[in-house]
Design a protein around this motif. Structure first.
Motif, PDB file in Angstrom:
ATOM      1  N   LEU A 160       0.827  -1.206   0.000  1.00  0.00           N
ATOM      2  CA  LEU A 160       0.000   0.000   0.000  1.00  0.00           C
ATOM      3  C   LEU A 160       0.862   1.258   0.000  1.00  0.00           C
ATOM      4  CD1 LEU A 160      -2.715  -1.251   2.468  1.00  0.00           C
ATOM      5  CD2 LEU A 160      -3.154  -0.497   0.124  1.00  0.00           C
ATOM      6  N   ARG A 161       1.920   1.247   0.799  1.00  0.00           N
ATOM      7  CA  ARG A 161       2.813   2.411   0.858  1.00  0.00           C
ATOM      8  C   ARG A 161       3.510   2.624  -0.483  1.00  0.00           C
ATOM      9  NH1 ARG A 161       5.600   0.724   4.742  1.00  0.00           N
ATOM     10  NH2 ARG A 161       4.381   1.706   6.398  1.00  0.00           N
ATOM     11  N   THR A 162       3.951   1.530  -1.103  1.00  0.00           N
ATOM     12  CA  THR A 162       4.700   1.624  -2.354  1.00  0.00           C
ATOM     13  C   THR A 162       3.817   2.055  -3.519  1.00  0.00           C
ATOM     14  OG1 THR A 162       6.212  -0.106  -1.598  1.00  0.00           O
ATOM     15  CG2 THR A 162       6.164   0.340  -3.965  1.00  0.00           C
TER      16      THR A 162
ATOM     17  N   HIS B 252      -2.175   5.740   2.661  1.00  0.00           N
ATOM     18  CA  HIS B 252      -3.124   4.654   2.402  1.00  0.00           C
ATOM     19  C   HIS B 252      -2.682   3.314   2.990  1.00  0.00           C
ATOM     20  CE1 HIS B 252      -5.637   7.043  -0.300  1.00  0.00           C
ATOM     21  NE2 HIS B 252      -4.518   7.541  -0.798  1.00  0.00           N
ATOM     22  N   VAL B 253      -1.790   3.340   3.978  1.00  0.00           N
ATOM     23  CA  VAL B 253      -1.265   2.073   4.505  1.00  0.00           C
ATOM     24  C   VAL B 253      -2.325   1.246   5.228  1.00  0.00           C
ATOM     25  CG1 VAL B 253       1.139   2.791   4.662  1.00  0.00           C
ATOM     26  CG2 VAL B 253      -0.408   3.239   6.575  1.00  0.00           C
ATOM     27  N   GLU B 254      -3.447   1.859   5.586  1.00  0.00           N
ATOM     28  CA  GLU B 254      -4.528   1.118   6.248  1.00  0.00           C
ATOM     29  C   GLU B 254      -5.628   0.700   5.274  1.00  0.00           C
ATOM     30  OE1 GLU B 254      -4.338   0.257   9.388  1.00  0.00           O
ATOM     31  OE2 GLU B 254      -2.487   1.385   9.750  1.00  0.00           O
ATOM     32  N   ASP B 255      -5.530   1.123   4.025  1.00  0.00           N
ATOM     33  CA  ASP B 255      -6.611   0.881   3.060  1.00  0.00           C
ATOM     34  C   ASP B 255      -6.431  -0.462   2.356  1.00  0.00           C
ATOM     35  OD1 ASP B 255      -7.805   3.331   3.649  1.00  0.00           O
ATOM     36  OD2 ASP B 255      -6.553   4.390   2.189  1.00  0.00           O
ATOM     37  N   VAL B 256      -6.558  -1.532   3.123  1.00  0.00           N
ATOM     38  CA  VAL B 256      -6.333  -2.877   2.583  1.00  0.00           C
ATOM     39  C   VAL B 256      -7.348  -3.208   1.490  1.00  0.00           C
ATOM     40  CG1 VAL B 256      -6.164  -5.334   3.166  1.00  0.00           C
ATOM     41  CG2 VAL B 256      -5.316  -3.620   4.760  1.00  0.00           C
ATOM     42  N   ALA B 257      -8.530  -2.585   1.545  1.00  0.00           N
ATOM     43  CA  ALA B 257      -9.548  -2.843   0.519  1.00  0.00           C
ATOM     44  C   ALA B 257      -9.036  -2.464  -0.871  1.00  0.00           C
ATOM     45  CB  ALA B 257     -10.826  -2.074   0.839  1.00  0.00           C
TER      46      ALA B 257
END
Length: 225
Positions: free
Chosen positions: A177-179, A185-190
């Motif tokens: 997500l970070r990359t 958006h590191v918490e936006d796993v969706a």
């Protein structure tokens, strides 16, 4: 010169078991019973991969991971700690794989071989990569399945490219997500799940039973080649 594989564990029985499997696989090995010994052996020429227990008597093994990666050593964590948070922490610090005890020695040896192949591959060797019927060209930003060009969105290709650059390595949700999407958006796993599903639909023979884009629940994804 040290062995190719460094086995770091405070239990002599575990070291003997792992060393036997490694040597039956045609590799050489050294042993370390604590963190201080591990760093000494890891600095020696010839050491390529470290099998690292986390429960060491003089220091938490997880603290060694950045030091070992700074030495350009491949690191496979081999531990009884099975909490997802522990796995994610180790992988985010740079560990290349994570194996929980008790383990199958044949599976461990297979993971060691995959990690060594990845470590010894030149960067140029990853410009064009094949995974079964899928071919990926990182320079041309093109992907083919069964010889036919596959259209990917910019994010889909960026995600596939990152997995390809680290083929065989488990990459955490946070790393991907970070990359691809950025620090916000590191918490936006969706976001990640949607992109992975799209890639599976376009590249896998059966998206419901993937062969290339593999999931480690709660942790991340890896590309199998």
């Amino acid at each position: 010169m040290s062995g190719q594989i460094l086995i770091v564990d405070d239990e002599a029985a575990i070291r003997r078991l792992v060393r036997g499997a490694v040597e039956r696989g045609g590799l050489t090995a050294d042993e370390a019973a604590n963190a201080a010994e591990a760093l000494t052996y890891a600095r020696r020429p010839g050491c390529e991969l470290v099998l690292l227990d986390l429960g060491l008597p003089d220091r938490d093994g997880i603290e060694l991971i950045p030091h070992l990666k700074a030495l350009d050593r491949t690191v496979i964590v081999l531990t009884a700690r099975d909490a997802i948070a522990e796995k994610v922490a180790a992988l985010d610090l740079g560990a290349d794989d994570y194996v929980v005890k008790p383990f199958d020695t044949d599976e461990l040896l297979a993971r060691v071989r995959v990690a060594l192949r990845r470590h010894n591959s030149s960067p140029a060797g990853h410009d064009r990569l094949r995974a079964g019927a899928v071919e990926i060209d990182l320079n041309e930003h093109k992907v083919w399945r069964d010889g036919e060009l596959v259209k990917l969105t910019r994010k889909e290709f960026a995600l596939l490219a990152e997995l390809t650059r680290h083929a065989g390595k488990l990459l955490t949700h946070a790393h991907l997500l970070r990359t691809i999407w950025g620090d916000g958006h590191v918490e936006d796993v969706a976001y990640l799940r949607v992109a992975i599903r799209a890639l599976r639909l376009k590249l896998e023979v059966d998206a419901a039973s993937p062969s290339y884009l593999m999931n480690e629940p709660g942790i991340g994804y890896r590309l199998i080649v």
